[in-house]
Design an enzyme around this catalytic site. Sequence first.
Site, PDB file in Angstrom:
ATOM      1  N   LYS A  47      51.440  43.737  49.621  1.00 57.53           N
ATOM      2  CA  LYS A  47      51.193  42.780  50.681  1.00 57.53           C
ATOM      3  C   LYS A  47      50.391  41.586  50.153  1.00 57.53           C
ATOM      4  CE  LYS A  47      50.402  46.687  53.801  1.00 57.53           C
ATOM      5  NZ  LYS A  47      49.352  47.375  54.609  1.00 57.53           N
ATOM      6  N   GLY A  48      49.765  41.784  48.984  1.00 58.55           N
ATOM      7  CA  GLY A  48      48.756  40.827  48.504  1.00 58.55           C
ATOM      8  C   GLY A  48      49.232  39.405  48.296  1.00 58.55           C
ATOM      9  N   GLU A 102      53.148  36.653  42.581  1.00 55.10           N
ATOM     10  CA  GLU A 102      52.212  37.785  42.646  1.00 55.10           C
ATOM     11  C   GLU A 102      50.783  37.266  42.828  1.00 55.10           C
ATOM     12  OE1 GLU A 102      51.543  40.562  43.445  1.00 55.10           O
ATOM     13  OE2 GLU A 102      51.669  42.069  41.881  1.00 55.10           O
ATOM     14  N   ASP A 103      49.981  38.048  43.517  1.00 52.73           N
ATOM     15  CA  ASP A 103      48.595  37.648  43.753  1.00 52.73           C
ATOM     16  C   ASP A 103      47.747  37.728  42.488  1.00 52.73           C
ATOM     17  OD1 ASP A 103      48.789  40.407  43.633  1.00 52.73           O
ATOM     18  OD2 ASP A 103      47.761  40.796  45.520  1.00 52.73           O
ATOM     19  N   ASP A 106      46.719  42.481  36.778  1.00 51.38           N
ATOM     20  CA  ASP A 106      45.569  43.276  36.363  1.00 51.38           C
ATOM     21  C   ASP A 106      45.969  44.028  35.084  1.00 51.38           C
ATOM     22  OD1 ASP A 106      43.014  44.455  36.694  1.00 51.38           O
ATOM     23  OD2 ASP A 106      43.826  46.105  37.859  1.00 51.38           O
ATOM     24  N   LYS A 134      43.609  38.573  35.559  1.00 54.15           N
ATOM     25  CA  LYS A 134      42.405  39.297  35.123  1.00 54.15           C
ATOM     26  C   LYS A 134      42.706  39.828  33.717  1.00 54.15           C
ATOM     27  CE  LYS A 134      40.535  41.965  38.536  1.00 54.15           C
ATOM     28  NZ  LYS A 134      40.188  43.280  39.153  1.00 54.15           N
ATOM     29  N   PHE A 155      36.234  42.932  40.906  1.00 53.72           N
ATOM     30  CA  PHE A 155      37.182  43.296  41.956  1.00 53.72           C
ATOM     31  C   PHE A 155      37.132  42.220  43.033  1.00 53.72           C
ATOM     32  CE2 PHE A 155      39.078  45.404  45.539  1.00 53.72           C
ATOM     33  CZ  PHE A 155      40.154  46.047  44.933  1.00 53.72           C
ATOM     34  N   VAL A 156      38.226  41.519  43.206  1.00 55.55           N
ATOM     35  CA  VAL A 156      38.238  40.392  44.134  1.00 55.55           C
ATOM     36  C   VAL A 156      38.961  40.742  45.436  1.00 55.55           C
ATOM     37  CG1 VAL A 156      37.945  38.513  42.481  1.00 55.55           C
ATOM     38  CG2 VAL A 156      40.224  39.452  42.863  1.00 55.55           C
ATOM     39  N   ASP A 162      42.965  42.871  49.099  1.00 55.88           N
ATOM     40  CA  ASP A 162      42.210  43.735  49.997  1.00 55.88           C
ATOM     41  C   ASP A 162      41.278  44.690  49.255  1.00 55.88           C
ATOM     42  OD1 ASP A 162      44.385  45.388  48.933  1.00 55.88           O
ATOM     43  OD2 ASP A 162      43.701  46.888  50.372  1.00 55.88           O
ATOM     44  N   ARG A 168      41.867  40.740  53.696  1.00 53.48           N
ATOM     45  CA  ARG A 168      43.050  39.962  53.309  1.00 53.48           C
ATOM     46  C   ARG A 168      43.053  38.576  53.936  1.00 53.48           C
ATOM     47  NH1 ARG A 168      46.732  43.326  50.660  1.00 53.48           N
ATOM     48  NH2 ARG A 168      46.877  45.464  51.389  1.00 53.48           N
TER      49      ARG A 168
HETATM   50  P1  IMP Z   1      48.489  45.933  37.943  1.00 56.55           P
HETATM   51  O1  IMP Z   1      49.753  46.714  38.023  1.00 56.55           O
HETATM   52  O2  IMP Z   1      47.349  46.741  37.379  1.00 56.55           O
HETATM   53  O3  IMP Z   1      48.632  44.599  37.242  1.00 56.55           O
HETATM   54  O4  IMP Z   1      47.990  45.721  39.419  1.00 56.55           O
HETATM   55  C1  IMP Z   1      48.423  44.744  40.252  1.00 56.55           C
HETATM   56  C2  IMP Z   1      48.023  45.070  41.677  1.00 56.55           C
HETATM   57  O5  IMP Z   1      46.753  45.752  41.762  1.00 56.55           O
HETATM   58  C3  IMP Z   1      47.839  43.774  42.431  1.00 56.55           C
HETATM   59  O6  IMP Z   1      49.054  43.351  42.969  1.00 56.55           O
HETATM   60  C4  IMP Z   1      46.819  44.154  43.474  1.00 56.55           C
HETATM   61  O7  IMP Z   1      47.459  44.699  44.590  1.00 56.55           O
HETATM   62  C5  IMP Z   1      45.975  45.248  42.833  1.00 56.55           C
HETATM   63  N1  IMP Z   1      44.709  44.693  42.304  1.00 56.55           N
HETATM   64  C6  IMP Z   1      44.368  44.546  41.010  1.00 56.55           C
HETATM   65  N2  IMP Z   1      43.150  43.998  40.875  1.00 56.55           N
HETATM   66  C7  IMP Z   1      42.697  43.776  42.139  1.00 56.55           C
HETATM   67  C8  IMP Z   1      41.487  43.191  42.678  1.00 56.55           C
HETATM   68  O8  IMP Z   1      40.557  42.756  41.967  1.00 56.55           O
HETATM   69  N3  IMP Z   1      41.415  43.144  44.038  1.00 56.55           N
HETATM   70  C9  IMP Z   1      42.392  43.603  44.856  1.00 56.55           C
HETATM   71  N4  IMP Z   1      43.536  44.134  44.402  1.00 56.55           N
HETATM   72  C10 IMP Z   1      43.694  44.223  43.044  1.00 56.55           C
END
Ligand code: IMP
Length: 177
Positions: A47-48, A102-103, A106, A134, A155-156, A162, A168
Amino acid sequence: MADDVANPDLRVLIPADALQARIAELAAAINRDYAASERLIAIGVLKGSVFFLVDLLKHLTVPLKVDFFQTSSYGNATEPGEVRIKKDVDLSVRGADVLLVEDIVDTGYTLRTILSLLKFRQAKSVRLCALLDKKARREVEVPIDYKGFEIEDVFVVGYGLDHAERYRNLPFIGYLQ
Ligand code: IMP
């Protein structure tokens, strides 16, 4: 109950006006790059990315269609990096230019999974537009073609992101002290 904006532990990392200014810059680059595209599909990851996607797409002048994936990586994953597709796209991406929105990137596992799925389905091209990077947390490399901001390992929340489904709706990116 106090609202989320009034939370004394909440700090602003990227103010709303800085987000909007950067989004306009990203959109200008996307408009230039896709001017000749014959079939563009913008795909948001629920949803982000919703707040970012909506603001970004309002600036785009190229004809496009909109679709969504929803993934989950936390909770039931049996091994680290396992990403589940909870909702698939409705449209066929075969032969289309895909702009994935994508938001935050990570570890990179979510995007790696989606990018390989889009390639498997024979999208003509796939580019990634991510509001936040990040970088320090990256475990698998994913190319970000349009990047909003690089941020530290905090953590944002806000602007779609969220913490336990809250925050959100904040118009800025913040972090919890
Ligand atoms: P990845 O697969 O580890 O790159 O994670 C991506 C997803 O993790 C993002 O689309 C977010 O939904 C969630 N996420 C990662 N870091 C944060 C954060 O700092 N705050 C909130 N959601 C996060």
